[in-house]
Design an enzyme around this catalytic site. Sequence first.
Site, PDB file in Angstrom:
ATOM      1  N   HIS A 141      36.201  83.470  44.786  1.00 30.90           N
ATOM      2  CA  HIS A 141      36.932  82.649  43.824  1.00 30.90           C
ATOM      3  C   HIS A 141      36.273  82.594  42.443  1.00 30.90           C
ATOM      4  CE1 HIS A 141      34.044  79.262  43.892  1.00 30.90           C
ATOM      5  NE2 HIS A 141      33.834  79.652  45.143  1.00 30.90           N
ATOM      6  N   HIS A 150      32.969  98.875  37.424  1.00 29.46           N
ATOM      7  CA  HIS A 150      33.202  99.478  38.731  1.00 29.46           C
ATOM      8  C   HIS A 150      32.486  98.651  39.787  1.00 29.46           C
ATOM      9  CE1 HIS A 150      32.871 103.185  41.595  1.00 29.46           C
ATOM     10  NE2 HIS A 150      33.734 102.290  42.026  1.00 29.46           N
TER      11      HIS A 150
END
Length: 212
Positions: A141, A150
């Site tokens: 979250h 990446h």
Amino acid sequence: MKKKIIILGGGGHAKVVVDLIQRLDCFEVLGIVDIDKNKIGSSLLGINIIGSDEMLSEFSPKEVCLANGIGAVGSDSLHGKIFEKFSRMGYQFPVLCHPSAIVSSSVVMHEGVQIMAGSVVQAGVIVHKNAIINTRASVDHDCVIGSSVHIAPGVVLSGGVHIGANVHIGTGAVVIENIYIGESSLVGAGSVVICDVPSFVRVVGVPAKELI
């Protein structure tokens, strides 16, 4: 009518992108382009490599969109540069999200984001343009993922992690909650990050420490 798309790059990441697009079944793939002209005439998963980057001038940005099939490794990767180059030319990069990924409805994904197979992206996450969340990565979250980042396969980001632009988080790395990782840094594969990481550094190990 399916949107026409061309894939940039003819390597390993491009193969994964081809598979993702084929599973979505909402694009007509015209082909792959690659800077290595020796690859022209070969194929990936049945999609032909039709030319080098220069041939994209034959296609108007109004006719086709692009998918970034160039893998991102390191802070100075071609993945980010090629996205910026063709974005400036007016080409659009759609968000690509694998059907097996679990992505909260509250996640914000900007242009060109790729969410790969088996990934989990939880509530409140923001993923900026051209970022990759790769196979089976877990983003909890309220994380913020910068542009052209990446997140490699198997990475675990706990809640509230902020990652600057052009960062590479290596395979299987773990980042604990509320950590900040500065732009253009690299976290080595398998590392465990328990404190903030400055910009433009490389950290490795358990716990992760800066390489001098």
